[in-house]
Design an enzyme around this catalytic site. Structure first.
Site, PDB file in Angstrom:
ATOM      1  N   HIS A  66     -16.523 118.556  40.256  1.00 37.75           N
ATOM      2  CA  HIS A  66     -15.584 119.249  39.373  1.00 37.75           C
ATOM      3  C   HIS A  66     -15.454 120.718  39.765  1.00 37.75           C
ATOM      4  O   HIS A  66     -14.329 121.269  39.820  1.00 37.75           O
ATOM      5  CB  HIS A  66     -16.055 119.127  37.925  1.00 37.75           C
ATOM      6  CG  HIS A  66     -15.207 119.882  36.963  1.00 37.75           C
ATOM      7  ND1 HIS A  66     -13.958 119.454  36.569  1.00 37.75           N
ATOM      8  CD2 HIS A  66     -15.414 121.067  36.315  1.00 37.75           C
ATOM      9  CE1 HIS A  66     -13.434 120.321  35.720  1.00 37.75           C
ATOM     10  NE2 HIS A  66     -14.304 121.307  35.550  1.00 37.75           N
ATOM     11  N   GLY A  93     -27.657 129.436  37.359  1.00 42.01           N
ATOM     12  CA  GLY A  93     -28.629 130.525  37.398  1.00 42.01           C
ATOM     13  C   GLY A  93     -29.919 130.215  36.659  1.00 42.01           C
ATOM     14  O   GLY A  93     -31.019 130.384  37.188  1.00 42.01           O
ATOM     15  N   LEU A  94     -29.809 129.763  35.408  1.00 51.06           N
ATOM     16  CA  LEU A  94     -31.008 129.482  34.619  1.00 51.06           C
ATOM     17  C   LEU A  94     -31.748 128.263  35.150  1.00 51.06           C
ATOM     18  O   LEU A  94     -32.979 128.193  35.072  1.00 51.06           O
ATOM     19  CB  LEU A  94     -30.638 129.281  33.140  1.00 51.06           C
ATOM     20  CG  LEU A  94     -30.115 130.528  32.414  1.00 51.06           C
ATOM     21  CD1 LEU A  94     -29.822 130.197  30.950  1.00 51.06           C
ATOM     22  CD2 LEU A  94     -31.110 131.678  32.500  1.00 51.06           C
ATOM     23  N   LEU A 144     -16.089 122.086  42.660  1.00 55.88           N
ATOM     24  CA  LEU A 144     -15.442 122.240  43.970  1.00 55.88           C
ATOM     25  C   LEU A 144     -13.940 121.989  43.888  1.00 55.88           C
ATOM     26  O   LEU A 144     -13.156 122.582  44.648  1.00 55.88           O
ATOM     27  CB  LEU A 144     -16.069 121.270  44.982  1.00 55.88           C
ATOM     28  CG  LEU A 144     -17.466 121.605  45.481  1.00 55.88           C
ATOM     29  CD1 LEU A 144     -18.011 120.468  46.326  1.00 55.88           C
ATOM     30  CD2 LEU A 144     -17.452 122.894  46.301  1.00 55.88           C
ATOM     31  N   ARG A 145     -13.552 121.138  42.979  1.00 61.79           N
ATOM     32  CA  ARG A 145     -12.141 120.774  42.896  1.00 61.79           C
ATOM     33  C   ARG A 145     -11.274 121.967  42.475  1.00 61.79           C
ATOM     34  O   ARG A 145     -10.151 122.128  42.966  1.00 61.79           O
ATOM     35  CB  ARG A 145     -11.966 119.628  41.913  1.00 61.79           C
ATOM     36  CG  ARG A 145     -10.534 119.116  41.791  1.00 61.79           C
ATOM     37  CD  ARG A 145     -10.487 117.917  40.879  1.00 61.79           C
ATOM     38  NE  ARG A 145     -11.243 116.812  41.453  1.00 61.79           N
ATOM     39  CZ  ARG A 145     -11.816 115.854  40.725  1.00 61.79           C
ATOM     40  NH1 ARG A 145     -11.723 115.888  39.418  1.00 61.79           N
ATOM     41  NH2 ARG A 145     -12.472 114.886  41.314  1.00 61.79           N
ATOM     42  N   ALA A 186     -27.831 137.652  31.342  1.00 61.80           N
ATOM     43  CA  ALA A 186     -27.734 138.466  30.125  1.00 61.80           C
ATOM     44  C   ALA A 186     -26.582 139.463  30.230  1.00 61.80           C
ATOM     45  O   ALA A 186     -25.819 139.658  29.271  1.00 61.80           O
ATOM     46  CB  ALA A 186     -29.055 139.198  29.897  1.00 61.80           C
ATOM     47  N   TYR A 220     -23.113 137.630  29.731  1.00 57.50           N
ATOM     48  CA  TYR A 220     -22.711 137.053  28.450  1.00 57.50           C
ATOM     49  C   TYR A 220     -22.934 137.964  27.248  1.00 57.50           C
ATOM     50  O   TYR A 220     -22.550 137.600  26.129  1.00 57.50           O
ATOM     51  CB  TYR A 220     -23.456 135.727  28.220  1.00 57.50           C
ATOM     52  CG  TYR A 220     -22.966 134.618  29.125  1.00 57.50           C
ATOM     53  CD1 TYR A 220     -21.745 133.999  28.898  1.00 57.50           C
ATOM     54  CD2 TYR A 220     -23.712 134.222  30.232  1.00 57.50           C
ATOM     55  CE1 TYR A 220     -21.286 132.999  29.733  1.00 57.50           C
ATOM     56  CE2 TYR A 220     -23.258 133.219  31.075  1.00 57.50           C
ATOM     57  CZ  TYR A 220     -22.053 132.607  30.824  1.00 57.50           C
ATOM     58  OH  TYR A 220     -21.597 131.632  31.661  1.00 57.50           O
ATOM     59  N   GLY A 258     -19.450 132.429  37.766  1.00 61.17           N
ATOM     60  CA  GLY A 258     -20.675 131.662  37.897  1.00 61.17           C
ATOM     61  C   GLY A 258     -20.424 130.187  37.636  1.00 61.17           C
ATOM     62  O   GLY A 258     -19.328 129.775  37.240  1.00 61.17           O
ATOM     63  N   GLY A 303     -23.110 128.066  36.134  1.00 61.93           N
ATOM     64  CA  GLY A 303     -24.113 127.459  35.261  1.00 61.93           C
ATOM     65  C   GLY A 303     -25.349 126.985  35.999  1.00 61.93           C
ATOM     66  O   GLY A 303     -26.027 126.059  35.540  1.00 61.93           O
TER      67      GLY A 303
END
Length: 429
Positions: free
Chosen positions: A210, A384-385, A212-213, A325, A328, A380, A382
């Site tokens: 998703h 990182g965490l 990459l699309r 941090a 967001y 980003g 999703g």
């Protein structure tokens, strides 16, 4: 001791006790003593030999008195008589007769067995029958006790081999509380973990596809615009550069996460670093970026924490948490960073003033390509965490999220001074 040992021990002990009890009951019921026939034959042989000795040494009268005394004490049908047949003393002695030649007279000493043949055979076979029956019953019970869970385990393993990770066998143990039941629950835990990994893998494939699309679709759109309006080449090339950079960043993060997962069982390449100093470098860079949104951030924390870590992994973990941090938190807000050190542990808490997440999302945000439902997309992917948790857990630490009373989201990192073989079993907010 293990419970299974005691169950086997109790079964075997009860089997022996039941065998002895059966033998005692049969003896009392039929008055048949085990090996009684052998005992009676030995008694007869002893009495016959003793009577023959008395007759030979002391004569007929002494032998007659001995016969009367013996019959009064232990009746065996003992008799002594003079043989009238010619050549009687030449006959061979049997188990119930003795022929003695005394003073030219042939005496015949005999006993008459009174035991029943049926009882004799019963007494002879009784111990073996009791042992056979009780052993058969106990062996069948033990075999049934062991085979049933083994069949369930075999079915479960067969299901796993065919890719069915939803199979569970712990509820088929019928209330057992031994090592086999523990093995069944371990199997269930393994199957659940495999199912979780499979679901995570499928979700990862879906999310990567998703993500990459979207840039690929935009690149296709740029190509379409260029074909229609070649004069926009400059602007479209800039747009293509941005999309290529996004693709490169996405692939880089996916590769980082894949390397962390693949190397989870390999030893770390550690070096001694001051993690607090590393954190201060990241905070300095983050403060510069935060100025664009008028966000203030703790630029320096005090203290020293020398730890054996793989520098690149810990740097990525700290950077991802701090940048998350900054990304967001609300505009014109503040990000606080606190450090607590003990003899063997560094605890870093990064708190923003953003929208936060729902309480049931505190764990989900650490999954790849996951964000809070109310999070506003700010670049980003999703990851990182997820990368931060993998990196810290490889060092034996943990990363978890919590909801401060003042709002926003707090991410806490706990890093040990020396890496351990395995990370924590669970993460708690």
């Amino acid at each position: 001791m293990p419970r299974l040992f005691w169950k086997f021990f109790t079964t075997i002990w009860l089997t022996l006790a039941a065998t002895i009890a059966v033998i005692i009951v049969i003896v009392n019921l039929f008055q048949a003593v085990p090996f009684g026939r052998e005992l009676e034959l030995r008694q007869q042989e002893f009495v016959l030999n003793l009577t023959a000795t008395v007759l030979t040494m002391d004569g007929e009268d002494a032998a007659a008195r001995f016969v009367r005394t013996s019959e009064g004490t232990l009746p065996l049908g003992l008799t002594i008589s003079m043989a009238t047949e010619s050549g009687a003393c030449a006959d061979e002695n049997t188990a119930e007769t003795r022929s003695i030649l005394k003073d030219g007279i042939c005496y015949r000493i005999s006993v008459s067995g009174k035991a029943s043949v049926v009882l004799d055979y019963l007494a002879l076979l009784m111990p073996w029958i009791a042992i056979f029956v009780s052993s058969t019953i106990s062996a069948a019970a033990l075999a049934r006790y062991l085979i049933r869970p083994v069949v369930h385990l075999r079915d479960g393993l067969s299901a796993l081999a065919h890719g069915r990770f939803d199979v569970r066998i712990g509820d088929k143990m019928a209330g057992r509380t031994d090592e086999v039941t523990a093995l069944a629950h371990d199997f269930d835990s393994s199957a659940a973990r495999l199912q979780e990994l499979q679901d995570s893998q499928q979700r990862l494939f879906h999310d990567v596809s998703h993500e990459l699309r979207s840039p690929l679709s935009r690149l296709q759109a740029v190509v379409g615009v260029l074909r229609q309006s070649p004069a926009k080449l400059g602007a479209m090339l800039d747009r293509m550069d941005r999309e290529v950079e996004r693709l490169d960043a996405l692939v880089g993060e996916v590769l980082t996460l894949a390397r962390l997962t693949a190397r989870s069982s390999l030893p770390l390449k550690t070096q001694t670093l001051d993690v607090v100093e590393l954190l201060n470098e990241i905070l300095g860079d983050a403060a510069f970026e935060a100025q664009a949104r008028d966000v203030s951030i703790t630029t320096s924390v005090d203290g020293v924490f020398l730890a054996d870590v793989e520098g690149e992994l810990i740097y990525r973990a700290l950077e991802n948490v701090v940048r998350n941090a900054v990304k967001y938190t609300a505009e014109h807000s503040r990000i606080s960073v606190l450090c607590e050190t003990t003899a063997d542990l560094l605890k870093i808490r990064v708190t923003d003033q953003g929208p936060g997440v729902m309480r049931d999302e505190l764990e989900r945000i650490f999954q790849p390509f996951s964000r809070g439902k109310d999070a506003v997309p700010r670049g980003g992917y999703g990851l990182g965490l997820a990368i931060a948790r993998q990196a810290v857990e490889r060092h034996g630490g943990r990363v978890y999220a919590s909801l401060p009373d003042t709002g926003g989201l707090a991410i806490t990192i706990e890093l040990p001074r020396k890496p351990t073989a395995h990370g924590p079993a669970s993460n708690q907010g």
